[in-house]
Design a protein around this motif. Structure first.
Motif, PDB file in Angstrom:
ATOM      1  N   UNK A 222       0.869  -1.179   0.000  1.00 17.05           N
ATOM      2  CA  UNK A 222       0.000   0.000   0.000  1.00 17.05           C
ATOM      3  C   UNK A 222       0.903   1.225   0.000  1.00 17.05           C
ATOM      4  N   UNK A 223       0.925   1.926  -1.122  1.00 20.41           N
ATOM      5  CA  UNK A 223       1.953   2.934  -1.392  1.00 20.41           C
ATOM      6  C   UNK A 223       1.346   4.313  -1.572  1.00 20.41           C
ATOM      7  N   UNK A 224       2.069   5.316  -1.098  1.00 16.95           N
ATOM      8  CA  UNK A 224       1.691   6.710  -1.306  1.00 16.95           C
ATOM      9  C   UNK A 224       2.835   7.438  -1.992  1.00 16.95           C
ATOM     10  N   UNK A 225       2.524   8.167  -3.044  1.00 11.73           N
ATOM     11  CA  UNK A 225       3.470   9.089  -3.663  1.00 11.73           C
ATOM     12  C   UNK A 225       3.130  10.480  -3.164  1.00 11.73           C
TER      13      UNK A 225
ATOM     14  N   UNK B  37      -3.363  -0.094  -5.375  1.00  6.92           N
ATOM     15  CA  UNK B  37      -2.492   0.045  -4.204  1.00  6.92           C
ATOM     16  C   UNK B  37      -1.693   1.344  -4.183  1.00  6.92           C
ATOM     17  N   UNK B  38      -1.882   2.228  -5.158  1.00  4.77           N
ATOM     18  CA  UNK B  38      -1.114   3.468  -5.186  1.00  4.77           C
ATOM     19  C   UNK B  38      -2.022   4.685  -5.034  1.00  4.77           C
ATOM     20  N   UNK B  39      -1.758   5.474  -3.991  1.00  2.00           N
ATOM     21  CA  UNK B  39      -2.435   6.750  -3.776  1.00  2.00           C
ATOM     22  C   UNK B  39      -1.456   7.892  -3.987  1.00  2.00           C
TER      23      UNK B  39
ATOM     24  N   UNK C  36       3.319  13.363   8.707  1.00  2.00           N
ATOM     25  CA  UNK C  36       4.071  12.196   8.257  1.00  2.00           C
ATOM     26  C   UNK C  36       3.803  10.997   9.167  1.00  2.00           C
ATOM     27  N   UNK C  37       3.655  11.236  10.452  1.00  2.00           N
ATOM     28  CA  UNK C  37       3.324  10.155  11.389  1.00  2.00           C
ATOM     29  C   UNK C  37       1.976   9.536  11.045  1.00  2.00           C
ATOM     30  N   UNK C  38       1.034  10.380  10.664  1.00  2.00           N
ATOM     31  CA  UNK C  38      -0.281   9.885  10.261  1.00  2.00           C
ATOM     32  C   UNK C  38      -0.184   9.043   8.996  1.00  2.00           C
ATOM     33  N   UNK C  39       0.610   9.510   8.032  1.00  2.00           N
ATOM     34  CA  UNK C  39       0.765   8.767   6.777  1.00  2.00           C
ATOM     35  C   UNK C  39       1.398   7.394   7.025  1.00  2.00           C
ATOM     36  N   UNK C  40       2.327   7.341   7.956  1.00  2.00           N
ATOM     37  CA  UNK C  40       2.999   6.078   8.255  1.00  2.00           C
ATOM     38  C   UNK C  40       2.045   5.036   8.821  1.00  2.00           C
TER      39      UNK C  40
ATOM     40  N   UNK D 215       0.091   3.739   5.368  1.00  2.00           N
ATOM     41  CA  UNK D 215       0.787   3.217   4.186  1.00  2.00           C
ATOM     42  C   UNK D 215       2.007   2.393   4.573  1.00  2.00           C
ATOM     43  N   UNK D 216       2.266   1.384   3.739  1.00  2.00           N
ATOM     44  CA  UNK D 216       3.444   0.537   3.952  1.00  2.00           C
ATOM     45  C   UNK D 216       4.698   1.156   3.340  1.00  2.00           C
TER      46      UNK D 216
END
Length: 249
Positions: free
Chosen positions: A78-81, A124-126, A150-154, A157-158
């Motif tokens: 599960x990925x975030x750009x 799987x990409x946001x 950034x803590x929230x994003x972690x 997302x993997x």
């Protein structure tokens, strides 16, 4: 969150998203190799966020970041750009989405994550775009609110792939490097310059960044080949000596 749009391979190819249009080429295989190398670059702590930057503009770091994000998504992560270039953002062009709100909005306002995240055409990409360009990017990126964001994003997302401005232009990449588990410095054959890369490396070291690799973009290893070759080395002194041998005329 935005609804998924249908894939547009012609658009992706025009913006060099080779992981979507040329999955079986040597270039795509290089991205998968880089993904594997990043995975094994740390034994004690898993790499879950990687910052892609360059010494100067034009090295192709945004294209690399986009392709790497797709590579991780294709691996089932599960990925975030995250477009953290608050000066010259590009990901909203690459993925053809609106940029009314994004990272800058998240830092200055209380916006729900669900309203910031844009789904892409790739499973799987946001994507979170830069948002409106602020008058004070460095100050925003230095804020406590970015750390909290950034803590929230972690949590969600993997893997987080971060696109940042070039190192020698502004201080943004140094600041952002503190929020990433690892940093990959991108250069290319045409603009590869030893002194600039060493200066960029020194700036990252001053910020206590975890430099995990140097990536040489558009190194063509096949005579007459059309596809650029993306060459990756870990950030050991030996690899730096090996990869910095090319100089700009």
């Amino acid at each position: 969150m935005n609804k998924k749009r249908r894939g547009n391979k012609e658009s992706a190819e025009g913006r060099k998203i080779v992981m979507a249009t040329k999955e079986q080429t040597s270039v795509s295989e290089q991205f998968r190799t880089i993904r594997t190398n990043i995975m094994y670059s740390s034994v004690d702590k898993p790499i879950r966020s990687v910052l892609f930057t360059s010494a100067t503009p034009g090295a192709g770091k945004s294209t690399i970041a986009a392709n790497m994000a797709i590579a991780y998504a294709q691996a089932g992560k599960r990925t975030l750009l995250l477009d953290a270039d608050l000066r010259r953002p590009t990901t909203h062009y690459t993925f053809e989405v609106m940029n009314r709100i994004g990272l800058s909005t998240a830092i200055v306002s209380d916006v729900e994550l669900v309203d910031l995240v844009k789904h892409t055409d790739y499973d799987m990409l946001d994507l979170i775009t830069s948002g409106p360009i602020p008058p004070n990017p460095s100050e925003l990126l230095s804020s406590k609110r970015l750390e909290q964001f950034m803590n929230t994003l972690n949590i969600h997302y993997e893997m987080i792939i971060i696109d940042s401005p070039p190192l020698l232009s502004v201080t943004d990449a140094q600041i952002l490097s503190k929020r990433a588990d690892g940093v990959v410095l991108v250069t290319n054959v045409e603009n590869n310059n030893r002194n600039q890369l060493l200066e960029a490396k020194d700036l990252l070291n001053r910020a206590d960044a975890n430099i995990i690799g140097l990536l040489l973009n558009q190194r063509d290893v096949r005579s007459g080949g059309k596809d650029g070759y993306y060459y990756y080395e870990s950030a050991s002194e030996k690899s730096w000596q090996h990869n910095l041998k090319h100089k700009t005329p």
